[in-house]
Design a protein around this motif. Structure first.
Motif, mmCIF file in Angstrom:
data_model
loop_
_atom_site.group_PDB
_atom_site.id
_atom_site.type_symbol
_atom_site.label_atom_id
_atom_site.label_comp_id
_atom_site.label_asym_id
_atom_site.label_seq_id
_atom_site.Cartn_x
_atom_site.Cartn_y
_atom_site.Cartn_z
ATOM 1 N N ASP B 17 -6.320 -2.930 3.898
ATOM 2 C CA ASP B 17 -7.505 -2.101 3.676
ATOM 3 C C ASP B 17 -8.423 -2.270 4.890
ATOM 4 O OD1 ASP B 17 -9.787 -0.866 2.923
ATOM 5 O OD2 ASP B 17 -10.141 -2.048 1.116
ATOM 6 N N HIS B 19 -10.794 0.069 5.826
ATOM 7 C CA HIS B 19 -11.851 1.075 5.883
ATOM 8 C C HIS B 19 -13.219 0.480 6.219
ATOM 9 C CE1 HIS B 19 -13.020 -0.088 1.803
ATOM 10 N NE2 HIS B 19 -14.122 0.602 1.986
ATOM 11 N N ARG B 20 -13.337 -0.842 6.099
ATOM 12 C CA ARG B 20 -14.607 -1.458 6.451
ATOM 13 C C ARG B 20 -14.619 -1.979 7.892
ATOM 14 N NH1 ARG B 20 -18.053 -2.891 2.146
ATOM 15 N NH2 ARG B 20 -17.156 -2.238 0.187
ATOM 16 N N ASP B 116 -18.593 -20.703 -1.179
ATOM 17 C CA ASP B 116 -17.144 -20.831 -1.355
ATOM 18 C C ASP B 116 -16.719 -22.224 -1.805
ATOM 19 O OD1 ASP B 116 -17.080 -18.243 -0.571
ATOM 20 O OD2 ASP B 116 -16.392 -18.630 1.470
#
Lengths: 423, 134
Positions: B17, B19-20, B116
């Motif tokens: 992915d 798209h960012r 985290d």
């Protein structure tokens, strides 16, 4: 020693030329645009319609205060590398941080509900379909956009819809106010102790120096990972954005003051508020107002929801950020979703959009001084800030902001206690 | 980068992915300032795990990192007034992790330790000139 550290710490910052100043202006103008949400537009309109230009001096007074408060919000995030809620928790503990942040969350959700109502009322103006039928679809679309798309990118485009409010500047000139009166009321403070005037003052200060904007500014610095380098450019950008925000507010008050207050007309509906644009837009005033309110709502409501989520996630230590996918920060996005649900419920239950918008800003005016004091204490703490600790002028302006807001709150509480709540 | 990642489809990767993906202009200079991040964990073993986790991070390159086991540890000398907080945490049986990073990495390092690895608390010392950091 401190002076020497300061010099070394900032020696990399060169003198800026005019082109550097122009290049620095950008995100701050977007933040300034988000400051004028539907609740802000309604508040300025109500203030103009009920008191004319009498409270213009408060806008002038609040401008340096707004700039300083936003600058310290950015600075504290860039030095400590975290958002306000996390910083409040790690510095003052949960007993102080939790109520401070939860107050902001409550105010945000109420403002979201009021903003949703305003957008629905604006859609009723242009379509004729009852506003009640717009609330759920509006909330659903905005929740989807906030959770599943990159809102920060989208907001840069939405800002163009809010630019519609620049037409208030033209409307104010075309309404032919008495500029002598406008100037006098802007430069010479006029104080009245009537409950309506005091409530208007609290709402005006609360919508100008608004709590969610502090959290948004700090969260933006962290998400963009800006850091302490280039802080001078950042301050120029913030200054430009906040001046633009208050200039727009000033002309909203001048046009509503000229068109509505001068003719003893009050604001009870969105259509009444739209009349202030008639000198510029004539019979299209309603459409123009509706476009502006919808744009302002689309820009501000996701920001309000995100700030609520940043606050809660910061308190709980959860992963957060609009740059993260929903599956990487599930609790953060659940809080956003819940904020939309509660706001939608509030919007459906409320019956008077203008009053809901106005009183949500009164609530912001009550909460803001608490947060300003906490931020001033954080940014005056040399252990946390080192050589980036507040200068004397920042402290004076910052404490003045808190002081003015507390005074307005106390005077309002005293008068409302004696005479009841009336707008 | 995208093409390289796509070559791993079906071999541990389900999809890419991108798209960012954005190209960021780096207008911040590295090497000007340092910041030290101090994180407290429930016990020293968890602090050691967090240290290992941080060392495996691809982009984060700490200039110095370690866990502190006693209040006399010389690592604590670099954190100024925060040393008192660290010593209190050590007395309570907590584990303390210290890492000095370039200021431009400090957001990522704090995020990693704060969110985290779920530290009990994380604090960051103010930026100091890199040549004065030690």
């Amino acid at each position: 020693m401190a002076g020497a550290q300061l010099y070394r710490g900032r020696a990399h910052e060169k003198r800026l030329g005019f082109s550097d100043v122009l290049r620095a202006i950008g995100p701050g103008v977007i933040t300034g645009g988000a400051d004028n949400d539907p609740a802000g537009i309604a508040t300025y309109s109500v203030v103009g319609a009920t008191a004319g230009y009498a409270q213009n001096w408060l806008l002038l007074l609040s401008t340096p205060m707004l700039i300083v408060v936003q600058q310290i919000s950015a600075k504290v995030a860039n030095v400590t590398k975290t958002d306000l809620a996390t910083l409040l928790r790690s510095t003052y503990g949960a007993r102080v941080a939790t109520p401070a942040v939860l107050l902001m969350v409550v105010a945000n959700v109420i403002t979201m509900g009021a903003d949703l109502l305003a957008m629905a009322a604006a859609l009723e103006l242009v379509t004729g379909i009852r506003f009640m039928f717009w609330i759920v679809p509006l909330a659903g679309v905005m929740a989807y956009v906030t959770i599943f798309t990159d809102y920060r990118v989208l907001s840069k485009y939405l800002l163009w819809l809010v630019a519609v409010f620049a037409t208030y500047i033209l409307a104010a000139f075309l309404a032919r106010p008495n500029w002598g009166d406008v100037l006098l009321s802007t430069l010479v403070p006029h104080v009245s102790f009537s409950p309506a005037y005091l409530l208007g003052s609290v709402a005006l200060l609360g919508t100008t120096i608004t709590p969610y904007l502090f959290f948004w500014q700090a969260a933006g610095e962290v998400e963009e990972k800006r850091g302490v380098q280039g802080m001078t450019q950042r301050n120029i950008d913030i200054t430009a954005g906040m001046i633009w925000s208050n200039v727009t507010a000033f002309f909203i008050i001048v046009s509503t003051g000229t068109v509505l207050y001068a003719h003893h007309a009050s604001i009870r509906t969105a259509a009444d508020a739209a009349r202030a644009l008639e000198p510029f837009a004539g019979r299209y005033a309603t459409d123009l107002f509706a476009v502006g309110i919808i744009g302002a709502g689309l820009l501000a409501i996701p920001v309000l929801a995100a700030c609520a989520a940043f606050g809660v996630a910061g308190l709980a230590g959860w992963r957060r950020g609009l740059g993260r996918h929903a599956q990487n920060a599930p609790q953060f996005y659940v809080v956003i979703g819940l904020s939309f649900l509660v706001a939608m419920e509030l919007a459906v239950s409320a019956i008077d959009p203008i009053k809901a918008l106005f009183y949500s800003q009164v609530l912001d005016g009550l909460i803001a001084p608490v947060l300003i004091v906490l931020m001033l204490l954080l940014t005056s703490n040399r252990k946390l800030m080192g050589s980036y600790v507040n200068s004397l002028s920042t402290k004076v302006i910052g404490w003045s902001a808190a002081g003015v807001m507390v005074l307005a709150d106390l005077a309002t509480a005293y008068q409302v206690g004696g005479h009841g709540l009336q707008v | 980068m995208i093409a390289e990642a796509q070559r791993y489809l079906g071999r541990g990767l389900d999809d890419v992915d991108a798209h960012r993906l954005t190209v960021k202009r780096h207008d911040q200079r590295r090497g000007l300032f340092d910041q030290t991040i101090i994180a407290a964990f429930p016990n020293p073993a968890v602090a050691d795990h967090a240290l290992e986790f941080m060392r495996q991070h691809r982009r984060l390159k700490p200039k110095e990192a370690g866990t502190v086991t006693s209040g006399d540890d010389p690592l604590l000398e670099s954190v100024g007034e925060f040393a008192t907080d660290a010593r209190k945490a050590l007395d309570a049986g907590h584990g303390i992790l210290l890492t000095r990073v370039d200021e431009t990495d400090a957001f990522e390092a704090r995020e990693l330790l704060d969110e985290d690895t779920r530290s009990i608390w994380t604090v960051v010392t103010p930026p100091v000139a890199a040549n004065r950091a030690r």
